[in-house]
Design a protein around this motif. Structure first.
Motif, PDB file in Angstrom:
ATOM      1  N   GLY A 126       9.954  -4.311 -45.088  1.00  0.00           N
ATOM      2  CA  GLY A 126       9.095  -4.275 -44.155  1.00  0.00           C
ATOM      3  C   GLY A 126       7.480  -4.850 -44.438  1.00  0.00           C
ATOM      4  O   GLY A 126       7.370  -4.940 -45.778  1.00  0.00           O
ATOM      5  N   LEU A 127       6.777  -5.384 -43.548  1.00  0.00           N
ATOM      6  CA  LEU A 127       5.385  -5.943 -43.811  1.00  0.00           C
ATOM      7  C   LEU A 127       4.601  -4.618 -43.975  1.00  0.00           C
ATOM      8  O   LEU A 127       4.656  -3.662 -43.192  1.00  0.00           O
ATOM      9  CB  LEU A 127       4.991  -7.079 -42.743  1.00  0.00           C
ATOM     10  CG  LEU A 127       5.243  -8.489 -43.129  1.00  0.00           C
ATOM     11  CD1 LEU A 127       6.630  -8.788 -43.163  1.00  0.00           C
ATOM     12  CD2 LEU A 127       4.588  -9.452 -42.086  1.00  0.00           C
ATOM     13  N   VAL A 128       3.527  -4.593 -44.705  1.00  0.00           N
ATOM     14  CA  VAL A 128       2.430  -3.919 -44.793  1.00  0.00           C
ATOM     15  C   VAL A 128       1.113  -4.447 -44.156  1.00  0.00           C
ATOM     16  O   VAL A 128       0.654  -5.308 -44.596  1.00  0.00           O
ATOM     17  CB  VAL A 128       2.337  -2.987 -46.011  1.00  0.00           C
ATOM     18  CG1 VAL A 128       1.077  -2.020 -46.064  1.00  0.00           C
ATOM     19  CG2 VAL A 128       3.459  -2.697 -46.855  1.00  0.00           C
ATOM     20  N   GLU A 129       0.441  -3.607 -43.572  1.00  0.00           N
ATOM     21  CA  GLU A 129      -0.729  -4.235 -42.879  1.00  0.00           C
ATOM     22  C   GLU A 129      -1.813  -4.070 -43.686  1.00  0.00           C
ATOM     23  O   GLU A 129      -2.219  -3.185 -44.461  1.00  0.00           O
ATOM     24  CB  GLU A 129      -1.238  -3.586 -41.429  1.00  0.00           C
ATOM     25  CG  GLU A 129      -2.064  -4.103 -40.475  1.00  0.00           C
ATOM     26  CD  GLU A 129      -2.504  -3.175 -39.418  1.00  0.00           C
ATOM     27  OE1 GLU A 129      -3.623  -3.301 -39.091  1.00  0.00           O
ATOM     28  OE2 GLU A 129      -1.484  -2.293 -38.898  1.00  0.00           O
ATOM     29  N   LEU A 130      -2.606  -5.143 -43.904  1.00  0.00           N
ATOM     30  CA  LEU A 130      -3.826  -5.156 -44.588  1.00  0.00           C
ATOM     31  C   LEU A 130      -4.742  -3.951 -44.377  1.00  0.00           C
ATOM     32  O   LEU A 130      -5.105  -3.856 -43.044  1.00  0.00           O
ATOM     33  CB  LEU A 130      -4.413  -6.657 -44.909  1.00  0.00           C
ATOM     34  CG  LEU A 130      -3.615  -7.495 -45.188  1.00  0.00           C
ATOM     35  CD1 LEU A 130      -4.510  -9.008 -45.300  1.00  0.00           C
ATOM     36  CD2 LEU A 130      -2.930  -7.414 -46.501  1.00  0.00           C
ATOM     37  N   GLY A 131      -5.282  -3.253 -45.161  1.00  0.00           N
ATOM     38  CA  GLY A 131      -6.329  -2.389 -44.653  1.00  0.00           C
ATOM     39  C   GLY A 131      -5.812  -0.993 -44.292  1.00  0.00           C
ATOM     40  O   GLY A 131      -6.532  -0.247 -43.473  1.00  0.00           O
TER      41      GLY A 131
END
Lengths: 321, 310
Positions: A184-189
């Motif tokens: 899964g991608l992890v959102e920056l911030g």
């Protein structure tokens, strides 16, 4: 389960496969597969135009990565040790971080800089620092720092896909750590609450998150219920998640592997006080002393904010304050 | 073509003179670095490039930006800090650039143009497009210079190193602080890079040498290095009167003013009537008057812009 270093290889491979404009460059990244083995097999899979061994020339590498990004490429630059980032600073600070703004938003700089950071490896003063805080004051560049293989994968892919420069920190003592990989991608911030608790909020990054979790286990046995937050990004900063936790606990301890002066923890506590002082019963920092990282194991261990120091600090704050 | 080149050099000279006047009137804030005397490099090199070739330059960049075909109005508006500026007033003289003309940066710290052009060349390799790194003699003592000579040669990049040697690094004669200052191009030769030393005051010489280098780079022959010997007729920046120069040096160079040389070649060699040259110059004068007036009429950005951005 997958090692942290393999999660990085997987993220790089998936980005290289997904987007032909992505390419890697750095010292020893191609034929040797990286001194930390974080690019192993990528040259064989993607060829020498996509995975490039560079000379030891940080000015040229960082400047060239910036210039290629202006041409629409997505360079992923590896700076072998974070300490070497001192040589990359002109291009990162005075070029990459500023060009979109200076251009009146006509250009973007989709550059990712990966670098191995952190103390505890007996590498001494100039192979152990965290350059994240050096760049923390520079608008225009994101700084992310995962603590698990899953987050390393998800944050790295988000970093490469971002249309602005991102500094991606890899803690040397995490490379062999194992964890789940869900791709899964992890959102920056976005920070993550990695352990829920009601009595005290403990915030850290990278290796410090694991120290905080261990300290929380020790303290739980003594009846103190610690909530642990993995900050994951320094910029953008997810202050909201920290505030939400402090609303519940009223107490915050930041654990920073580095000097307190000019560090991220001091900035976080300052922003927290400015925004939510009324929530705070106590706000403190466990950090390294204002000294370079020493070599001798006894000295380096004493320099690090390890589990014992964190536990002792929390006990003292709860008993005395 | 020489008449056009003369007019384009004349436009750069007059543009810089307008900028100086606007400074003295207090219309332009901060500092600026003018290129009076170095126009032949801007125009001669510019003519050797295609539109989709890429140039990275320095804080002394006005002439190169105009040579790329950017609008005079929009460059002037940028220097004035106005919304119609090439960068909306965010960049100013030190940092102005025009990505729509493939002029990718004016680098306020010397050496930056070389790194950026090296990266552009890395991205352009195999496309038939060429990148140019423009820089001055002071930059030949910077780390970027040596690292990128090696980097460009190792990867055979389509990169043209364009050294404008005006003899001074800021206020200091380059020879005072440089080993073998009379052979700066030799530094590139040490890396096995083909070099050419060029009369940087003669626009035809600049054009011909630049075209040879650009064509070699375009043909896949790897990085090329040009050393243009030139001179700046003004101080390093707004605050510098340039009084460190030995007596008579400026005057000697002014005898070889690029505009004098091109005017002489037009009349003596090509038989161009004086009135044709004067007519072209007058066209430029009128065009620039209009551009500067329009730039002065452009509004300043409003502070609310920062709120939107942050």
């Amino acid at each position: 389960m997958i090692e942290f270093r393999h999660a990085i290889i997987e993220a790089l491979a998936d980005e290289l496969a997904a987007d032909p404009s992505v390419f890697l460059l750095g010292e020893d990244v191609a034929a040797a597969g990286g001194v930390f083995k974080t690019t192993e097999g990528l040259l064989e899979r993607f060829g020498p135009d996509r995975v490039i061994d560079t000379p030891i020339s940080e000015l040229a590498m960082t400047g060239a990565a910036f210039g290629s990004a202006l041409m629409g490429r997505r360079p992923v630059l590896e700076i072998m040790f974070g300490d070497f980032m001192a040589l990359s600073m002109d291009s990162l600070i005075n070029q990459s971080a500023k060009w979109r703004f200076l251009s009146n938003d006509q250009v973007t700089v989709p550059l990712t800089v990966r670098t191995a950071v952190g103390a505890g490896g007996r590498f001494g003063a100039i192979h152990s620092q965290n350059p994240g805080t050096w760049l923390h004051n520079v608008a225009g560049i994101s700084i992310v720092a995962p603590s698990t293989p899953g987050d390393a994968y998800g944050l790295l892919r988000s970093a490469v896909q971002a249309d602005h420069p991102v500094l991606f920190l890899e803690h040397k003592r995490l490379f062999s750590m194992k964890g789940e990989l869900d791709r899964g991608l992890v959102e920056l911030g976005t920070a993550a609450v990695v352990r829920e608790g009601a009595d005290l909020t403990m915030v850290s990054m990278m290796k410090g998150v694991h120290d905080a979790l261990q300290a929380a286990d020790v303290l739980a046995a003594e009846g103190t219920d610690v909530e642990v937050i993995d900050l994951r990004s320094l910029r953008p900063l997810d202050l909201e998640t920290v505030v939400r936790s402090v609303e519940k606990t009223g107490r915050i301890v930041c654990v920073e592997e580095g000097p307190v002066t000019g560090g991220w923890a001091a900035g976080l506590v300052g922003q927290l006080a400015a925004q939510a002082l009324d929530l705070l019963e106590d706000a403190t920092i466990v950090s390294a002393p204002d000294l370079p990282v020493p070599f001798s194991p006894t000295l380096e261990d004493a320099w690090l904010p390890g589990v014992e120091r964190i536990v002792a600090h929390v006990r003292a704050r709860l008993a005395g304050v | 073509m020489l008449l056009r080149a003369h007019a384009d050099m004349y436009a750069i000279r007059r543009f810089e003179e307008h900028i100086m006047r606007l400074f003295l009137r207090g219309e332009i804030a901060g500092t600026t670095h003018l290129c009076n005397g170095q126009e032949a490099v801007c125009v001669g090199l510019g003519y050797a490039l295609d539109e989709d070739d890429v140039v990275a330059g320095t804080y002394r960049g006005h002439g190169h930006i105009l040579a790329r075909g950017s609008e005079e109005l929009r460059l002037a508006a940028e220097l004035l800090g106005r919304v119609d500026g090439l960068c909306g007033g965010r960049a100013g003289s030190l940092n102005v650039f025009d990505p729509t003309r493939n002029y990718i940066g004016s680098f306020a710290i010397i050496g930056g143009s070389i790194g950026a052009a090296t990266g552009a060349a890395l991205a352009l390799k195999g496309t038939g497009r060429v990148a140019v790194a423009d820089f001055g003699d002071g930059t030949t003592n910077q780390g970027y210079f040596f690292e990128c000579l090696n980097f460009a040669k190792v990867y055979d990049l389509p990169l043209v190193f364009s050294l404008e040697n005006n003899g001074y690094m800021e206020y200091t004669p380059i020879g005072n602080v440089t080993a073998r200052p009379d052979d700066l191009a030799g530094r590139a030769e040490a890396f096995g890079i083909e070099t050419e030393r060029v009369d940087g005051m003669d626009v035809r010489a600049v054009y011909e040498a630049s075209l040879r280098a650009v064509e070699r780079a375009r043909a896949g022959e790897g990085p090329q290095f040009l050393e243009y010997r030139t001179y700046r007729f003004v101080g390093h920046s707004r605050s510098d009167p340039g009084d460190y120069r030995p007596e008579g040096e400026l005057e000697r160079w002014q005898e070889r003013d690029p505009l004098t040389l091109s005017r002489r070649a037009l009349t003596d060699e090509l038989g161009t009537p004086d009135e044709d040259i004067a007519a072209r110059e007058q066209e430029v004068d009128e065009r620039l008057e209009r551009a500067i007036d329009a730039a002065l009429a452009s509004p300043f950005p409003t502070p609310e812009e920062l709120e939107v951005l942050s």
